[in-house]
Write a protein that holds these residues in place. Sequence first.
Motif, PDB file in Angstrom:
ATOM      1  N   SER A   1      -4.371   2.175  12.745  1.00 57.51           N
ATOM      2  CA  SER A   1      -4.395   3.614  13.204  1.00 57.51           C
ATOM      3  C   SER A   1      -5.834   4.030  13.741  1.00 57.51           C
ATOM      4  O   SER A   1      -6.729   3.186  13.627  1.00 57.51           O
ATOM      5  CB  SER A   1      -4.057   4.519  11.892  1.00 57.51           C
ATOM      6  N   ARG A   2      -5.944   5.157  14.010  1.00 62.06           N
ATOM      7  CA  ARG A   2      -7.257   5.799  14.730  1.00 62.06           C
ATOM      8  C   ARG A   2      -8.297   5.442  13.647  1.00 62.06           C
ATOM      9  O   ARG A   2      -9.436   5.202  13.985  1.00 62.06           O
ATOM     10  CB  ARG A   2      -7.145   6.918  14.961  1.00 62.06           C
ATOM     11  N   ASP A   3      -7.905   5.781  12.154  1.00 60.65           N
ATOM     12  CA  ASP A   3      -9.126   5.700  11.398  1.00 60.65           C
ATOM     13  C   ASP A   3      -9.295   4.305  11.147  1.00 60.65           C
ATOM     14  O   ASP A   3     -10.586   3.818  11.067  1.00 60.65           O
ATOM     15  CB  ASP A   3      -8.401   6.375   9.893  1.00 60.65           C
ATOM     16  N   GLY A   4      -8.399   3.371  11.171  1.00 59.10           N
ATOM     17  CA  GLY A   4      -8.595   1.682  10.970  1.00 59.10           C
ATOM     18  C   GLY A   4      -9.560   1.297  11.899  1.00 59.10           C
ATOM     19  O   GLY A   4     -10.256   0.444  11.737  1.00 59.10           O
ATOM     20  N   ARG A   5      -9.206   1.824  13.288  1.00 62.72           N
ATOM     21  CA  ARG A   5      -9.897   1.411  14.308  1.00 62.72           C
ATOM     22  C   ARG A   5     -11.369   1.568  14.269  1.00 62.72           C
ATOM     23  O   ARG A   5     -12.293   1.006  14.535  1.00 62.72           O
ATOM     24  CB  ARG A   5      -9.231   2.013  15.759  1.00 62.72           C
ATOM     25  N   ALA A   6     -11.414   2.950  13.795  1.00 61.46           N
ATOM     26  CA  ALA A   6     -12.869   3.364  13.648  1.00 61.46           C
ATOM     27  C   ALA A   6     -13.655   2.647  12.480  1.00 61.46           C
ATOM     28  O   ALA A   6     -14.880   2.278  12.684  1.00 61.46           O
ATOM     29  CB  ALA A   6     -12.830   5.120  13.207  1.00 61.46           C
TER      30      ALA A   6
ATOM     31  N   THR B   1       0.842  -0.060  -2.020  1.00 64.12           N
ATOM     32  CA  THR B   1      -0.505  -0.323  -1.557  1.00 64.12           C
ATOM     33  C   THR B   1      -0.544  -0.923  -0.152  1.00 64.12           C
ATOM     34  O   THR B   1      -1.257  -0.779   0.749  1.00 64.12           O
ATOM     35  CB  THR B   1      -1.421  -1.214  -2.714  1.00 64.12           C
ATOM     36  N   LEU B   2       0.332  -1.815  -0.009  1.00 64.74           N
ATOM     37  CA  LEU B   2       0.470  -2.735   1.202  1.00 64.74           C
ATOM     38  C   LEU B   2       0.630  -1.625   2.394  1.00 64.74           C
ATOM     39  O   LEU B   2       0.155  -1.693   3.603  1.00 64.74           O
ATOM     40  CB  LEU B   2       1.733  -3.701   1.332  1.00 64.74           C
ATOM     41  N   PHE B   3       1.682  -0.859   2.378  1.00 62.41           N
ATOM     42  CA  PHE B   3       2.001   0.157   3.180  1.00 62.41           C
ATOM     43  C   PHE B   3       0.958   1.248   3.574  1.00 62.41           C
ATOM     44  O   PHE B   3       0.519   1.239   4.774  1.00 62.41           O
ATOM     45  CB  PHE B   3       3.205   1.117   2.465  1.00 62.41           C
ATOM     46  N   ILE B   4       0.039   1.457   2.571  1.00 59.35           N
ATOM     47  CA  ILE B   4      -1.314   2.430   3.007  1.00 59.35           C
ATOM     48  C   ILE B   4      -2.117   1.684   3.319  1.00 59.35           C
ATOM     49  O   ILE B   4      -2.821   2.027   4.596  1.00 59.35           O
ATOM     50  CB  ILE B   4      -1.913   2.907   1.461  1.00 59.35           C
ATOM     51  N   VAL B   5      -2.724   0.178   3.078  1.00 62.31           N
ATOM     52  CA  VAL B   5      -3.534  -0.248   3.757  1.00 62.31           C
ATOM     53  C   VAL B   5      -3.214  -0.948   5.177  1.00 62.31           C
ATOM     54  O   VAL B   5      -3.996  -0.740   6.030  1.00 62.31           O
ATOM     55  CB  VAL B   5      -3.973  -1.635   2.880  1.00 62.31           C
ATOM     56  N   LEU B   6      -2.103  -1.523   5.414  1.00 57.90           N
ATOM     57  CA  LEU B   6      -1.545  -1.923   6.665  1.00 57.90           C
ATOM     58  C   LEU B   6      -1.568  -0.859   7.495  1.00 57.90           C
ATOM     59  O   LEU B   6      -1.961  -1.253   8.956  1.00 57.90           O
ATOM     60  CB  LEU B   6      -0.274  -2.714   6.312  1.00 57.90           C
ATOM     61  N   ASN B   7      -0.804   0.431   7.151  1.00 56.64           N
ATOM     62  CA  ASN B   7      -0.902   1.362   8.066  1.00 56.64           C
ATOM     63  C   ASN B   7      -2.100   1.972   8.593  1.00 56.64           C
ATOM     64  O   ASN B   7      -2.129   2.451   9.695  1.00 56.64           O
ATOM     65  CB  ASN B   7       0.308   2.495   7.676  1.00 56.64           C
ATOM     66  N   LEU B   8      -3.205   1.969   7.474  1.00 56.59           N
ATOM     67  CA  LEU B   8      -4.105   2.545   7.692  1.00 56.59           C
ATOM     68  C   LEU B   8      -4.953   1.605   8.594  1.00 56.59           C
ATOM     69  O   LEU B   8      -5.692   2.317   9.763  1.00 56.59           O
ATOM     70  CB  LEU B   8      -5.095   2.449   6.264  1.00 56.59           C
ATOM     71  N   ILE B   9      -4.912   0.435   8.761  1.00 57.10           N
ATOM     72  CA  ILE B   9      -5.575  -0.560   9.474  1.00 57.10           C
ATOM     73  C   ILE B   9      -5.318  -0.360  10.909  1.00 57.10           C
ATOM     74  O   ILE B   9      -6.020  -0.315  11.737  1.00 57.10           O
ATOM     75  CB  ILE B   9      -5.565  -1.941   9.180  1.00 57.10           C
TER      76      ILE B   9
ATOM     77  N   THR C   1      -5.186  11.382   8.803  1.00 60.08           N
ATOM     78  CA  THR C   1      -5.038   9.989   8.053  1.00 60.08           C
ATOM     79  C   THR C   1      -3.808   9.815   7.362  1.00 60.08           C
ATOM     80  O   THR C   1      -2.983   8.761   7.660  1.00 60.08           O
ATOM     81  CB  THR C   1      -6.240   9.808   7.045  1.00 60.08           C
ATOM     82  N   ALA C   2      -3.180  10.832   7.034  1.00 61.01           N
ATOM     83  CA  ALA C   2      -2.012  10.928   6.440  1.00 61.01           C
ATOM     84  C   ALA C   2      -0.879  10.598   7.589  1.00 61.01           C
ATOM     85  O   ALA C   2       0.047   9.835   7.254  1.00 61.01           O
ATOM     86  CB  ALA C   2      -1.587  12.273   5.810  1.00 61.01           C
ATOM     87  N   ALA C   3      -0.929  11.333   8.610  1.00 64.66           N
ATOM     88  CA  ALA C   3      -0.126  11.226   9.791  1.00 64.66           C
ATOM     89  C   ALA C   3      -0.026   9.436  10.501  1.00 64.66           C
ATOM     90  O   ALA C   3       0.822   8.898  10.608  1.00 64.66           O
ATOM     91  CB  ALA C   3      -0.544  12.047  10.978  1.00 64.66           C
ATOM     92  N   GLY C   4      -1.235   9.040  10.066  1.00 66.45           N
ATOM     93  CA  GLY C   4      -1.263   7.623  10.498  1.00 66.45           C
ATOM     94  C   GLY C   4      -0.700   6.656   9.408  1.00 66.45           C
ATOM     95  O   GLY C   4      -0.101   5.717   9.933  1.00 66.45           O
ATOM     96  N   ILE C   5      -0.851   7.048   8.231  1.00 67.82           N
ATOM     97  CA  ILE C   5      -0.386   6.110   7.363  1.00 67.82           C
ATOM     98  C   ILE C   5       1.124   6.253   7.408  1.00 67.82           C
ATOM     99  O   ILE C   5       1.889   5.346   6.961  1.00 67.82           O
ATOM    100  CB  ILE C   5      -0.987   6.304   5.759  1.00 67.82           C
TER     101      ILE C   5
END
Lengths: 347, 253
Positions: free
Chosen positions: A208-213, A198-206, B112-116
């Motif tokens: 990234s491009r998607d997280g920035r959006a 969960t941490l891996f997904i959430v922290l990396n998402l934040i 999204t997967a590439a980002g994660i």
Amino acid sequence: MKKQKLRSNLITYGIVLAAYVIVQALIAADSLSSMMKGLLVPLCVYVVLAVSLNLVVGISGELSLGHAGFMCVGAFSGAFFSKCIQDVLTFSPLRLLIAMLIGAAVAAVFGILIGIPVLRLKGDYLAIVTLAFGEIIKNVMNIFYVGIDGAGFHFSTQDEFALNLAADGRMIISGPTGITQTPKDATFTAGIILVLITLFIVLNLIDSRDGRAIMSIRDNRIAAESIGINITKYKLMAFTISAALAGAAGALYAHNLSSLTAKKFDYNTSILALVFVVLGGIGNIRGSIIAAVLLTALPELLRGLSSYRMLIYSIVLIVMMLFNWAPKALEWRERNLGRFFKTSPNK
Amino acid sequence: MALMVEIKNLGISFGGLRAVSELDMEIKKGELYGLIGPNGAGKTTVFNLLTGVYHPDTGSFKLDGEELIGKKTIDINKAGIARTFQNIRLFKGLSVLDNVKAGLHNHYRYSTAAGIFRLPSYRNAERQMDEKAMELLKVFELDGLADHLAANLPYGQQRKLEIARALATDPKLLLLDEPAAGMNPNETQALMDTIRFVRDEFDMTILLIEHDMKLVSGICERLTVLNFGQLLAQGPTAEVLSNPQVIKAYLGE
């Protein structure tokens, strides 16, 4: 900045791993009460719940009060799978893994279905409608009867007899009694792994491009639109990922209980998750973990103090609130603990 | 010179209020164009019409020959229009660098997967975004502040950051809504140089709303004057500013 972020994330992973090692050592030394042992899996569940809710509340900036609903969906679909397959697939870690994936997938589908209409709303209205959806999910699960016999699955919303099960049939979900005797596959190790994922997904998402959006929409919706960011898509993305993680947590939770009932997932659970998020610091992932652990374990740890228990609990709530939000406390933290704590969300 | 903007008969009403009516306007490629008028004349409404925040009742609007009426804000941005806001709208919780990188959103993509999972496509795109964003920040002398939170910048630099973010979307037309609001004369002077520089360096067409007449007369090549939603005057700056009707609208009888 990049390095700082990375270090901050590594500290967060480190805290979780350290906690795991310490607990394992305590178990090996046999110095953990059975009460605490029983609390280990729920602790992981609540941590995942808090971190995933923080993705919606802190990162996406939408107040959702229906998080327990997604947990409920994940719990029931995961437990349903395990009940059906338990005689065929006997290797419990794999069974748990598949159950959690199914829980996450089903919760994600619900996240999308509920998110599409709900995310058109803002603020208080969004909160109220998510609260309502959470309750609807709970109540629907409460009247759900599913059984299996030679002819396949039987569904009903009436009662057990309406299923017309053959003599060799057995109940899987029986309304308010829910699912009983789910295989007890949940372990602390599995819980910690789910927390780390969960941490891996959430922290990396934040980061990234998607997280920035997602965060740009939180900070200024009109400006985000003006630079070509698709509001609906990214709000839905945050909501769905959050729902999926809550679903996985629910499946883990279900495999730790001998009897799973829908009424466990009422609004109190949603509010509890929100309390973790708010007290840990909105948008602060590490804070959510600490708050979830502290506030789940504390009532048990203080059991010896009997009548003072709730008094101390509420004092801890107030102290945490001050620690995270009072300007003076923030200043003090910046000066003295700046290396270890983030002083503001997402910095 | 070719036309970048062609507005014909643009109009919108809010209830009984005719906020903008029968507006015609043409802006050439690479032009620095001013939209002025007293408070409440409908200037920002025009910006909101051009960016799809409002949809007009009548008229047409072409950017570089492409009709944009009826399109959504994000599609209009993709077609090549970026804007700043009268009341600054930055992403305050993000760093200065991330504000500009948000503007690059549609130009560098990875899944999204590439980002994660931090795949190579993530690393490549992020590195290119960092480089491009730093380049833009250098133009506005904000590169030294890249790690700061946008909310912590002083007012003048926030305005500049907003322009940098808009430019990151690689527009054909830049709309500036009162870029000099709240600036002192020195800052305004510097801003005028920046705007001119942006036009020359990025080969940009710029339409700006401004009340500061020094800025308007200093950099705008042509003007349109609105009053109560109506077109009052249009033409080269010096000519328009000496038009008796314009002076009357601003100063009264």
